[in-house]
Each structure stands twice: as C-alpha cells, then as structure tokens.
Design an enzyme around this catalytic site. Structure first.
Site, short mmCIF file in Angstrom:
data_model
loop_
_atom_site.label_atom_id
_atom_site.label_comp_id
_atom_site.label_asym_id
_atom_site.label_seq_id
_atom_site.Cartn_x
_atom_site.Cartn_y
_atom_site.Cartn_z
N CYS A 177 2.01 19.54 12.38
CA CYS A 177 1.08 20.49 11.82
C CYS A 177 0.34 21.40 13.17
CB CYS A 177 1.31 21.27 10.74
SG CYS A 177 2.68 21.27 9.83
N ASN B 232 5.51 28.06 5.71
CA ASN B 232 5.40 26.52 6.57
C ASN B 232 5.76 26.15 7.51
OD1 ASN B 232 3.83 24.27 8.50
ND2 ASN B 232 2.81 23.20 6.38
N HIS C 26 -3.21 27.55 10.97
CA HIS C 26 -2.12 26.77 10.96
C HIS C 26 -1.86 27.68 9.37
CE1 HIS C 26 1.06 24.58 9.40
NE2 HIS C 26 0.54 23.85 8.54
N1 ACO Z 1 7.50 24.48 -8.38
C1 ACO Z 1 6.82 24.51 -9.86
N2 ACO Z 1 6.16 23.42 -10.02
C2 ACO Z 1 5.97 22.26 -9.57
C3 ACO Z 1 6.43 22.21 -7.86
C4 ACO Z 1 7.31 24.02 -7.82
N3 ACO Z 1 7.57 24.37 -6.37
N4 ACO Z 1 5.73 21.70 -7.19
C5 ACO Z 1 4.83 21.19 -8.35
N5 ACO Z 1 4.98 21.18 -9.12
C6 ACO Z 1 4.40 20.78 -10.37
C7 ACO Z 1 3.88 19.24 -10.51
O1 ACO Z 1 5.43 18.98 -10.52
C8 ACO Z 1 2.75 19.09 -11.32
O2 ACO Z 1 3.77 19.26 -12.07
P1 ACO Z 1 2.33 18.71 -13.59
O3 ACO Z 1 1.27 18.67 -13.52
O4 ACO Z 1 3.57 17.73 -14.53
O5 ACO Z 1 2.06 17.22 -13.24
C9 ACO Z 1 2.12 20.60 -11.22
O6 ACO Z 1 2.82 21.41 -10.33
C10 ACO Z 1 0.75 20.89 -10.52
O7 ACO Z 1 1.25 19.79 -8.91
P2 ACO Z 1 0.37 19.23 -7.92
O8 ACO Z 1 1.25 18.96 -6.14
O9 ACO Z 1 -0.93 19.35 -8.17
O10 ACO Z 1 -0.23 21.54 -7.41
P3 ACO Z 1 -1.08 21.83 -6.46
O11 ACO Z 1 -1.79 23.11 -6.87
O12 ACO Z 1 -2.03 20.44 -5.38
O13 ACO Z 1 -0.18 22.46 -4.80
C11 ACO Z 1 0.45 22.40 -2.84
C12 ACO Z 1 1.06 21.75 -4.38
C13 ACO Z 1 1.13 23.63 -2.92
C14 ACO Z 1 1.73 20.89 -2.47
C15 ACO Z 1 -1.22 22.05 -2.48
O14 ACO Z 1 -1.12 20.91 -2.65
C16 ACO Z 1 -0.84 21.71 -0.55
O15 ACO Z 1 -0.31 22.94 -0.45
N6 ACO Z 1 -0.98 20.78 0.05
C17 ACO Z 1 -1.25 20.32 1.43
C18 ACO Z 1 -0.09 21.21 1.82
C19 ACO Z 1 -0.31 21.05 3.01
O16 ACO Z 1 -1.58 21.07 3.83
N7 ACO Z 1 0.55 20.01 4.49
C20 ACO Z 1 0.00 20.19 5.70
C21 ACO Z 1 0.06 20.27 6.17
S1 ACO Z 1 2.17 20.02 6.19
C22 ACO Z 1 2.97 19.05 8.35
O17 ACO Z 1 1.86 18.52 8.50
C23 ACO Z 1 4.64 18.60 8.42
#
Ligand code: ACO
Length: 322
Positions: free
Chosen positions: A113, A279, A249
């Site tokens: 990214c 993204n 980003h």
């Molecule tokens: N729909 C519904 N529920 C979901 C989904 C979905 N699509 N995805 C995960 N959940 C659930 C999980 O299973 C979890 O359930 P549980 O509590 O019963 O176990 C709950 O939602 C919370 O999951 P978390 O992973 O803790 O959610 P979070 O608030 O952290 O959000 C996310 C997840 C959006 C992925 C976030 O962590 C994020 O944006 N992370 C950074 C991503 C990023 O910046 N990447 C960098 C660049 S990418 C690259 O370089 C290729």
C-alpha cells in the site's frame, strides 16, 4: 535548484461496482458493519480479463493528457504494484509498450500500500539528479485477484484501480521532501503467504490470498502514521497548520480520521475516497489525489501531505507544493 513537480494526474477504475450488499449475498457480513468499521460503501472490481496494466494504461493516458505532454516525452516509468500481470516482464515494461514508448528505464516497485509513495520518492531522486525530466509514476492494483472471497475479515476491505502522475523537472517548487521506511519484522500481521518459494503451486491453485491480523495492523498503522507526520513537518520546519490537504492511503476511515486528528485538521481538508473505492493498495493515494484535483478542491500552490502504510510493513510520506 531544480524541483520535481506534479504536472498532471489521472485515475482509472474498472466500471464494475460491488456494493456492501452485493458482498453480503455471499459472505456473512452486512452494510452497517462494513460502513461503521471501515467507512467503505462500495468498491470497483475488475471483470475477467481486465488486468493491472489495463487499469494503469487508463490512468496513465489521463495523466499524460492532463500534463499536456506527449507519451514520447516520458523518460522514466515507475509502476507500483503487488499484483503485476506477470512474473516478468515487469508491468512497467508492459505499460511502456502499450504507450508506444521505447528505450527509457521502466520498472516496478513492490511496497504494497506504500508503493506509490515509494515510487514517487524514487522518481523524485531521478529528476533531482538530472537523470530524468518527465517521469510517469503509477500505482495500479487488482487486489480482487488475491482475496479470499470467503473471508469476510479481508474481502470487504479492498478494491481495484489505478492512479498516475506526471512528474517533471521544474524551477518552480514541487516535492519538498520524501520519507520512506520499512520494518520486515511484521510479516505475520499482513501478507500473502505463498509465492515462488513454494513452487508456485498454491498460487496456481488459487490459494495465495491476503492474510491480515486487522486489529493489530490497525494499531501499528495509527501510531506509525502519527510519527511520519511529525517527521515530515520537522524536516521542513513547518507547522501542522501549514498543510492545506491530507491525501492519505485509503485503508480505513478510522485510521484516516486518527491521522487528521493528529494534524488538528478538519475532515474538510482530508481527501476521502475509501467510501467509494475501498482500499486499492498502491493505487489509493494517486486515485485520491486525482479525484480532488479534478473536482477542483486541490489548487495550484497548495501544500499537500501524501502518506501511506502497508504490508512489509512499509510506510512513508511526501510533502508537495502542488
Ligand atoms: N462483517 C461482519 N463482521 C465481521 C466482519 C465483516 N466483514 N469482519 C470481521 N467481523 C467480526 C469479527 O469476526 C469479530 O467478531 P467477534 O468479536 O465475534 O470475534 C468482530 O467483527 C470484530 O473484529 P475485529 O477484527 O476486531 O474488527 P475491527 O474493529 O478491528 O475492524 C478491520 C476490522 C476493519 C479489518 C480493522 O482492523 C482495520 O481496518 N485494520 C487495518 C487494515 C489496514 O489498515 N490495512 C493496512 C493496509 S492493507 C495492505 O497493506 C495490503
């Protein structure tokens, strides 16, 4: 002293749009969860046969037109991607042939990214050293091809697209500073676990997917982007209030908001496309830049902070007088 100036931008998205409701038809998710946790409403996804270079070509042609130059004037092509069309030749070389350009250096950069920020950094060095006068710098991805469409934690996050800029040598101020970093110790948090080292079997079997420990990536991203903002301002003896536009980003609206807060910037000064594009990895910064240039928000002489964070981990920023 000669600067490297951005003289044209271009963006290209595949026509096919996939909404959150579309995804909810095949994995256990819903529009509300995706919007609240990420800010994403929809993303563009390639159709069969459409590739990274197809998108890169579309964005490049628009950037070339915007800069008012001819393809034959380009003397350097750098393309940032983690989803190249082939193992080789590089996507930059395939793009070069499509644009009818012969002889100039053309190569890919792989920094996930942060790829476009890395590519812009390298192109700026070529221009400042006098090796290049007009560079085409592109970020292009088809992340939809490396997603596990059964994994709701990752498949909702990404989209396909390409963005490009023309960077020209100029006596007028342009890029003021570039800052790039990496720390390979975090591979386990974000990666595609298979590739050449495994005999390519898993890639051929369609098992080479993005794996991410999203929550942990989130925390490192917010802290790291905060630090890169401080580093960039200190290097230029500038204050937060000097920046007109943050062009971040587009991974997650909550990461973007945290960086804006750190800069004490109103969200009105932040270019946000994650809602419409998802993204798009290396394409996200140049796509966002192009959107805000074309809709007239970003104007000549304004000060822009471009920043990115991605797999590797890699991260970086570019401060630009537009
Ligand atoms: N729909 C519904 N529920 C979901 C989904 C979905 N699509 N995805 C995960 N959940 C659930 C999980 O299973 C979890 O359930 P549980 O509590 O019963 O176990 C709950 O939602 C919370 O999951 P978390 O992973 O803790 O959610 P979070 O608030 O952290 O959000 C996310 C997840 C959006 C992925 C976030 O962590 C994020 O944006 N992370 C950074 C991503 C990023 O910046 N990447 C960098 C660049 S990418 C690259 O370089 C290729």
């Amino acid at each position: 002293m000669s600067y490297a100036r951005i003289t044209g931008t271009g963006g290209y998205l595949p026509e096919n749009v996939m909404t959150n409701d579309d995804i909810a038809k095949f994995v256990d998710t819903n529009d509300q969860w995706i919007r609240e946790r990420t800010g994403i409403e929809q993303r563009h996804i390639v159709v069969d046969g459409q590739t990274t270079v197809d998108l890169a070509e579309g964005a490049s042609r628009l950037a070339i037109e915007a800069a008012g130059i001819d393809s034959s004037d380009i003397d350097l092509i750098i393309l940032a991607t983690s989803t190249p069309d082939k193992i080789f030749p590089s996507s930059a070389c395939i793009l070069q042939a499509r644009l009818g350009i012969h002889g100039c250096p053309a190569f890919d950069i792989q920094a996930v990214c942060s790829g476009f920020v890395y590519a812009l950094t390298v192109a700026e060095k070529f221009i400042k050293s006098g090796s290049s006068k007009k560079a085409l710098v592109v970020g292009a991805e088809v992340f939809s091809k490396i997603l596990n469409w059964e994994d709701r934690a990752t498949c909702v996050l990404f989209g396909d697209g390409a963005g490009a800029v023309i960077l020209e040598a100029s006596e007028e101020t342009g890029i003021l500073s570039t800052h790039i970093h990496a720390d390979g110790q975090y591979e386990d948090l974000l990666r595609v676990p298979y590739g050449i080292a495994d005999g390519y079997d898993q890639v051929k079997a369609g098992l080479a997917f993005v794996e991410m420990r999203g929550n942990e990536v989130f925390k490192v991203a917010v802290n790291t982007l905060g630090r890169i903002v401080d580093e960039t301002l200190a290097a230029n003896n500038m204050m937060k209030s000097d920046i007109d536009w943050l062009v971040p980003h587009q991974a997650n609206i909550r990461i973007i908001s945290a960086t804006a807060k750190k800069l004490k910037m109103s969200m009105d000064q932040v270019v946000v496309t994650v809602n419409k594009h998802g993204n798009t990895s290396a394409a996200s910064v140049p796509l966002a830049l192009d959107v805000a240039v074309r809709d007239g928000r970003i104007k000549k002489n304004e000060l822009l902070l471009l920043e990115a964070f991605g797999g590797g981990f890699t991260w970086g920023s570019v401060l630009v007088r537009f």
